[in-house]
Design an enzyme around this catalytic site. Structure first.
Site, PDB file in Angstrom:
ATOM      1  N   TRP A 214       0.931  -1.287   0.095  1.00 16.22           N
ATOM      2  CA  TRP A 214       0.130   0.195   0.492  1.00 16.22           C
ATOM      3  C   TRP A 214       1.361   0.942  -0.375  1.00 16.22           C
ATOM      4  CZ3 TRP A 214       0.103   4.143   3.199  1.00 16.22           C
ATOM      5  CH2 TRP A 214      -0.799   4.689   3.610  1.00 16.22           C
ATOM      6  N   ASN A 215       2.133   1.144   0.718  1.00 15.65           N
ATOM      7  CA  ASN A 215       2.679   2.316   1.110  1.00 15.65           C
ATOM      8  C   ASN A 215       3.867   2.118  -0.856  1.00 15.65           C
ATOM      9  OD1 ASN A 215       4.847   4.070   1.245  1.00 15.65           O
ATOM     10  ND2 ASN A 215       4.917   3.842   3.236  1.00 15.65           N
ATOM     11  N   ASP A 216       3.260   3.118  -1.263  1.00 14.84           N
ATOM     12  CA  ASP A 216       3.925   2.678  -2.813  1.00 14.84           C
ATOM     13  C   ASP A 216       5.696   3.541  -2.916  1.00 14.84           C
ATOM     14  OD1 ASP A 216       2.342   2.234  -4.540  1.00 14.84           O
ATOM     15  OD2 ASP A 216       1.335   4.634  -4.739  1.00 14.84           O
ATOM     16  N   CYS A 217       5.699   3.676  -1.050  1.00  7.88           N
ATOM     17  CA  CYS A 217       7.211   4.946  -1.419  1.00  7.88           C
ATOM     18  C   CYS A 217       7.981   4.178  -0.892  1.00  7.88           C
ATOM     19  CB  CYS A 217       6.861   6.339  -0.720  1.00  7.88           C
ATOM     20  SG  CYS A 217       6.256   6.923  -1.733  1.00  7.88           S
TER      21      CYS A 217
ATOM     22  N   ASN B  63       9.750   1.297  -0.907  1.00  4.38           N
ATOM     23  CA  ASN B  63      10.517   0.482  -2.311  1.00  4.38           C
ATOM     24  C   ASN B  63      11.773  -0.543  -1.939  1.00  4.38           C
ATOM     25  OD1 ASN B  63      10.199   3.681  -3.977  1.00  4.38           O
ATOM     26  ND2 ASN B  63       8.369   1.991  -4.234  1.00  4.38           N
TER      27      ASN B  63
END
Ligand code: GLC
Ligand code: GLC
Length: 831
Positions: free
Chosen positions: A500-503, A505
């Site tokens: 969910w946390n796109d960032c 990575n």
């Protein structure tokens, strides 16, 4: 405007009776916008008339041009100018920018009104997209409130976009030569590229004879012209220009005389026409006055017919009333009367309204999303659906099938698809390993609401097996298996590009500024794991298990139960840091979100998802995790994503550490994730705490505070509020299109107010502040309307042991599926 020193600055107020937000000055800290349209034709509409329109897809069918991040901000819209003698003013303030004697903009559900006055002239602009209509209607009512006759020229203005908004903003060597228009009386038509492959055109019309027009931007503005003072408006006379390439626009001139006390209504229609292939070159009646760039004039009859539908004011009134009626009906789907009027305002009006907008547009087109970058997000749209399924079950069903069709046989999914083509976007691809399980959430939400188990048998092929005979249920199994097929060294789910946390990575490791963090994987990806996906798997996996049971798939249900139990064990063993849940393991197998980290020691997502999934509920872990959230992450403006914020770039964590501390995923307040903690608090029975978190981010509560600090629209949620490490702590960004809307609605209606749909009825399990003496809800559910009254004489936070349904007491807290009007009484009691 309140200019008192020391008191919070305000720019407007709610009008609950009208269900409108009333902005009382053009000078808000940022454009405060609304959305027109609900099913195909959309317009973004700011409080000064800025914005743009598109058909279905903000990238591929952009009708009017808009320049993002422009100077001055928000220049471009459907604009009007009035010229009276030497005075030039705009009824919506922009673009003439002449200070007005009075101004208000009322944003309502699917319509906006801008009322202003200068001298003797009052102007009322009503803008909306009628139901099932491919057009915006702008009715401008001008009234002379003075004692002298008034004469003026009125000029309209829109600038056309050459359909593909991306190319329109970049491919000038082509664009500036292809513009084509036709002028047919008061109908100004834009039909660039119709000659060859397009079957569509757009028009701007007015319901009266005009005294002039312009369709060429340079002719209208003049050589050095600005929108504030176009040459044509300053000289008070149109040039009757017919565009030939360059930048086509549409501008009407109307000469208006108003006697004292007289009013005139001018009805402008901005429409989109698709022409059937057989009609593409059908004849238009001969007309001496028709002028066109090209000999190839499109078939205009459908445009005349559409414009003609709004030829008079009765038609406008009928359509705007139908639109209001539609929204009143919608908003009756769930209606609360609680001791908190601000809560009622959110739940009864603004939150479901925002839910519908996010459902329609996903994250594609807002004042922060350019409409060219993103289509419909897989994870986003599955979550958005939860906020509208009780209002629009049929559209929700279709959306589920569209989303599932972008999934592959192995359960992975395209991260986004284009709404016009419904094809997965290959530039962005997949490998966001949280994506698959969101489909389970959406489908179970749909089935709970509607009872429609038949959707599970609906045929939907997998994207990579277009001829296969898969049914929707196979997609849910594929989602569930996808997680199990991708477990890492600790038996926790592999994260892929991101969850969910796109960032966050964890496989990106990028030192190349020209790479996108989110579509780059420089590591194998077989080590980095996500505790958030683990919690998500347990939470939504139970929904999957229930669907298996409800459809007689006993073996699959048992296997799911085992897998879920295994995941709970993995989280308790490897996902626990001592006082809270870990966030992840990085690509080297080191913990993320742990006391052993220097920065980023605790994250919101895993606390929320694990506790929502009841992990650690009975052994103190859940309580400890939430207490740590209260201690370390909560602020007066909401709960931040993580702490301490990353102060430098960590290649092993990716984009999250690229943001300055306190912004976005690097310890900003992601309003989307806050309701996870609210729901988690209700799992512990802490209703006072859950509600306290709710009020910190809910717009109606924040609206009471400093609107200048918050900056964005005070009637809807923003994606992010700057966290405590940021210079501008409390300032919001990315308003409108955010999963915040549906999740807050879900949290407050289903877990705080506690009215939760299940296959066999409505579960009533409120978890409220102890100070509430009770509340009541009117809830439409399938064929019945339930009038539910809950009293709380003992000041409890939770506790429903029996319920009285139409005069009959029953044990438990489930109201069965009934029909008609159903009266329900509940007295909360200690369990
Ligand atoms: C944005 C995205 C959403 C993502 C969130 C957190 O809101 O739309 O998909 O989950 O950011 O990174
Ligand atoms: C950016 C944003 C993030 C969003 C993502 C979507 O990275 O920071 O919030 O989810 O783009 O692609």
């Amino acid at each position: 405007m309140n200019k008192l020193k020391g008191s919070p600055r305000r720019y407007g107020a709610f009008d609950d009776h009208a269900q409108e937000y009333v902005i009382t000055t053009p000078h808000t800290p940022a454009p405060w916008i609304n959305y027109l349209g609900n099913n195909g034709f959309y317009g973004l509409f700011s409080h000064t008339g800025g914005g743009y329109s598109f058909w279905q897809d903000a990238k591929l069918r952009r009708l009017t041009r808009y320049r993002y991040n422009n100077i001055p901000a928000d220049s471009g819209g459907r604009y009007f100018y009035l010229k009276q003698g030497h005075t030039i003013w705009s009824p919506g303030y922009r673009p003439a920018n002449t200070e007005l004697d009075s101004f208000e903009c009322r944003h309502g559900t699917g319509y906006s009104k801008i009322n202003s006055r200068l001298g003797a002239i009052r102007s009322e602009l009503l803008s909306f997209v009628p139901l099932d209509t491919r057009a915006e209607v702008h009715r401008l009512r001008l009234s002379n409130e003075g004692e002298q006759p008034q004469s003026m020229q009125l000029f309209s203005f829109v600038e056309w976009c050459l359909w593909n908004a991306d190319e329109d903003a970049s491919n000038f060597q082509r664009n500036l030569s292809v513009g084509e228009v036709t002028v047919d009386g008061s109908l100004l038509v834009h039909h660039s590229e119709y000659r060859e492959r397009r079957d569509h055109y757009a028009f701007f019309s007015v319901n009266q004879a005009i005294s002039g027009f312009d369709t060429d931007r340079d002719a209208f503005l003049g050589p050095q012209g600005t929108l504030a003072c176009p040459d044509v408006v300053c000289r008070g006379q149109s040039r009757n220009s017919v565009a030939d390439g360059w930048s086509p626009i549409a501008s009407h001139q109307l000469d208006i005389e108003l006697a004292p006390g007289e009013s005139r209504d001018l009805i402008f229609v901005l429409g989109y026409i698709e022409v059937a292939a057989a009609d593409k070159w059908a004849d238009n009646p001969p007309s001496a006055s028709r002028q066109s760039t090209s000999a190839a004039v499109p078939y205009l009859a459908p445009a005349h017919a559409l414009a003609h539908r709004f030829a008079d004011n009765d038609a406008v009134e009928r359509h705007v009333n139908a639109l209001k009626h539609y929204w009143q009906q919608q908003l009756q789907g769930f209606h609360v009367a609680s001791p908190e009027p601000l809560l009622d305002r959110m739940v009864n009006i603004w939150n479901p309204y925002q839910n519908m907008v996010t459902f329609n547009l996903s994250r594609s087109a807002s004042y922060f999303e350019s409409g060219i970058g993103r289509g419909m997000g897989f994870r986003d749209s599955n979550q958005d659906l939860i906020g509208v399924v009780h209002l629009e079950p049929t559209r929700a069903r279709q959306r589920i099938l569209d989303l599932a069709a972008t999934q592959k046989r192995d359960g992975s999914a395209y991260h986004q698809y284009q709404p016009l083509t419904k094809q997965g976007n290959s530039d962005i691809g997949g490998n966001f390993n949280d994506d698959p399980m969101w489909l389970v959430f959406a489908v179970s939400g749909y089935v709970r609401e509607t009872g429609d188990l038949s959707i599970l048998a609906a045929p939907v092929a997998f994207d990579d097996q277009p001829d296969g005979d898969a049914a929707l249920f196979d997609h849910l199994s594929a989602s569930f298996q996808h997680v199990l097929n991708k477990l890492g060294p600790h038996q926790l789910p592999l994260i892929g590009r991101a969850d969910w946390n796109d960032c966050l990575n964890l496989n990106c490791f990028s030192d190349d500024p020209d790479q996108s963090f989110q579509i780059t994987e420089n590591r194998q990806g077989d080590v980095a794991e996500s505790v958030m996906i683990a919690g998500q798997f347990v939470l939504f996996g139970r929904e999957y298990q229930t669907l298996c049971e409800q459809t007689g798939r006993t073996q699959a249900a048992a296997a799911a139960a085992d897998a879920i139990a295994g995941m709970v064990r993995a989280v308790e063993t490897h996902g626990w840091d001592g006082d809270w849940f870990l966030r992840a393991y990085d690509a080297l197998g080191r913990p993320v979100g742990s006391r052993s980290n220097q920065e980023g020691q605790i994250f919101i997502e895993s606390q929320g998802f694990c506790v929502m999934a009841d992990i650690g509920l009975h052994n103190g872990k859940a309580r400890s995790a939430l207490d740590a959230v209260a201690d370390r992450l909560a602020t007066a403006h909401g709960i931040v994503v993580q702490q301490p914020a990353y102060s430098r770039y960590y290649p092993e964590y990716g984009e999250i550490s690229s943001y300055p501390p306190g912004y976005k995923e690097n310890a900003g307040i992601f309003c989307h994730a806050n309701p996870w903690i609210m729901i988690a608090e209700t799992r512990l029975g802490r209703g006072t705490k859950a509600f306290d978190y709710y009020t910190r981010i809910a717009p109606a509560y924040r609206e009471q505070n400093d609107q200048q600090l918050h900056r964005q629209e005070p009637y809807i949620y923003a994606q992010m509020i700057a966290g405590k490490d940021a210079k501008r702590h409390g300032e919001a960004k990315n308003s409108w299109l955010t999963g915040t809307a549906s999740w807050n609605y879900y949290a407050v209606t289903q877990f705080i107010l506690g009215i939760r749909p299940e296959l066999d009825g409505l579960r009533i399990d409120p978890c409220i502040p102890a100070s509430w003496a009770g509340f009541s809800v009117i809830r439409r559910f399938r064929d019945a309307t339930y009038h539910i009254e809950i009293s709380n004489p003992d000041g409890l936070e939770q506790g429903v042991r029996r319920i009285c349904v139409d005069g009959q007491w029953r044990e438990g807290n489930l109201i069965p599926v009934l029909s008609g009007e159903v009266q329900v009484k509940i007295i909360m009691q200690a369990l």
